[in-house]
Design an enzyme around this catalytic site. Structure first.
Site, PDB file in Angstrom:
ATOM      1  N   HIS A 170       0.871  -1.171   0.000  1.00  0.00           N
ATOM      2  CA  HIS A 170       0.000   0.000   0.000  1.00  0.00           C
ATOM      3  C   HIS A 170       0.910   1.223   0.000  1.00  0.00           C
ATOM      4  O   HIS A 170       2.000   1.186   0.566  1.00  0.00           O
ATOM      5  CB  HIS A 170      -0.908   0.003   1.242  1.00  0.00           C
ATOM      6  CG  HIS A 170      -1.836   1.174   1.265  1.00  0.00           C
ATOM      7  ND1 HIS A 170      -2.794   1.382   0.289  1.00  0.00           N
ATOM      8  CD2 HIS A 170      -1.935   2.228   2.120  1.00  0.00           C
ATOM      9  CE1 HIS A 170      -3.452   2.499   0.564  1.00  0.00           C
ATOM     10  NE2 HIS A 170      -2.944   3.032   1.664  1.00  0.00           N
ATOM     11  N   HIS A 203      -3.408   9.259   1.431  1.00  0.00           N
ATOM     12  CA  HIS A 203      -3.401   8.049   0.609  1.00  0.00           C
ATOM     13  C   HIS A 203      -4.773   7.818   0.011  1.00  0.00           C
ATOM     14  O   HIS A 203      -5.758   8.426   0.410  1.00  0.00           O
ATOM     15  CB  HIS A 203      -2.941   6.835   1.437  1.00  0.00           C
ATOM     16  CG  HIS A 203      -3.853   6.481   2.560  1.00  0.00           C
ATOM     17  ND1 HIS A 203      -4.391   5.232   2.719  1.00  0.00           N
ATOM     18  CD2 HIS A 203      -4.326   7.211   3.604  1.00  0.00           C
ATOM     19  CE1 HIS A 203      -5.146   5.200   3.811  1.00  0.00           C
ATOM     20  NE2 HIS A 203      -5.119   6.384   4.359  1.00  0.00           N
ATOM     21  N   CYS A 232      -3.489   3.021  -5.410  1.00  0.00           N
ATOM     22  CA  CYS A 232      -2.811   3.911  -4.469  1.00  0.00           C
ATOM     23  C   CYS A 232      -1.406   4.280  -4.935  1.00  0.00           C
ATOM     24  O   CYS A 232      -0.948   5.397  -4.701  1.00  0.00           O
ATOM     25  CB  CYS A 232      -2.782   3.300  -3.073  1.00  0.00           C
ATOM     26  SG  CYS A 232      -1.940   1.692  -2.987  1.00  0.00           S
TER      27      CYS A 232
END
Length: 161
Positions: A23, A35, A113
């Site tokens: 991530h 994010h 992301c």
């Protein structure tokens, strides 16, 4: 919360090692990151599960780094600095903060992301995880992509019925 290498500076990319994928977030200072994550009701919830990749929408969130990281390992990884000139920290942070709360389409292959944070830092949305998969990839990411594809097909069929 375990960190490798150096402490993040504003504008740095943060790579968070989840089980089966990474991530990504952008550090904005004072212990906070911005994010792209699925909508959820509590901090760090959506980005901590591999099932977050199954969502077709995402929200730009500002949360504490330690909440987003949870118990995972993370590192500063400005992975494309050798390829592109990074924008200034001020420009990166301003652009990131202007997107907080924005809901946007999400796609594991085109709008995830990592694409989000590399676009903020370099002005170019790139995803090494997807590139690695397309070039030879890993079994884990392959399974994640297959699961996401199957889920989206089943969901669309249910919606059409």
């Amino acid at each position: 919360m375990a960190s490798t290498h150096r402490e993040p500076q504003p504008g740095d990319l943060i790579e968070i090692f989840r089980i089966g994928y990474e991530h990504w977030a952008i550090y904005v200072g004072d212990g906070y990151v911005i994010h792209l994550a699925p909508p959820s009701e509590y901090p760090g919830a959506g980005s901590s599960s591999i099932f977050s990749i199954l969502s077709n929408t995402a929200v730009v969130k500002q949360e504490r780094l330690e909440d987003v990281v949870g118990g995972c390992r993370y590192q500063v990884n400005n992975l494309l600095d050798h390829k592109y000139v990074p924008r200034s920290a001020e420009v990166i942070i301003h652009a990131a903060k202007s997107r907080i709360g924005e809901e946007m389409p999400y796609s594991i292959l085109r709008r995830n992301c990592e694409h989000f944070v590399t676009d903020l830092r370099y002005g170019v949305p790139e995803c090494r995880q997807v590139q690695n998969f397309l070039v030879g990839g890993t079994v884990t990411l392959g399974l994640a992509l297959a699961t996401a594809f199957t889920y989206s097909v089943v969901t669309r069929r249910r919606q059409n019925q």
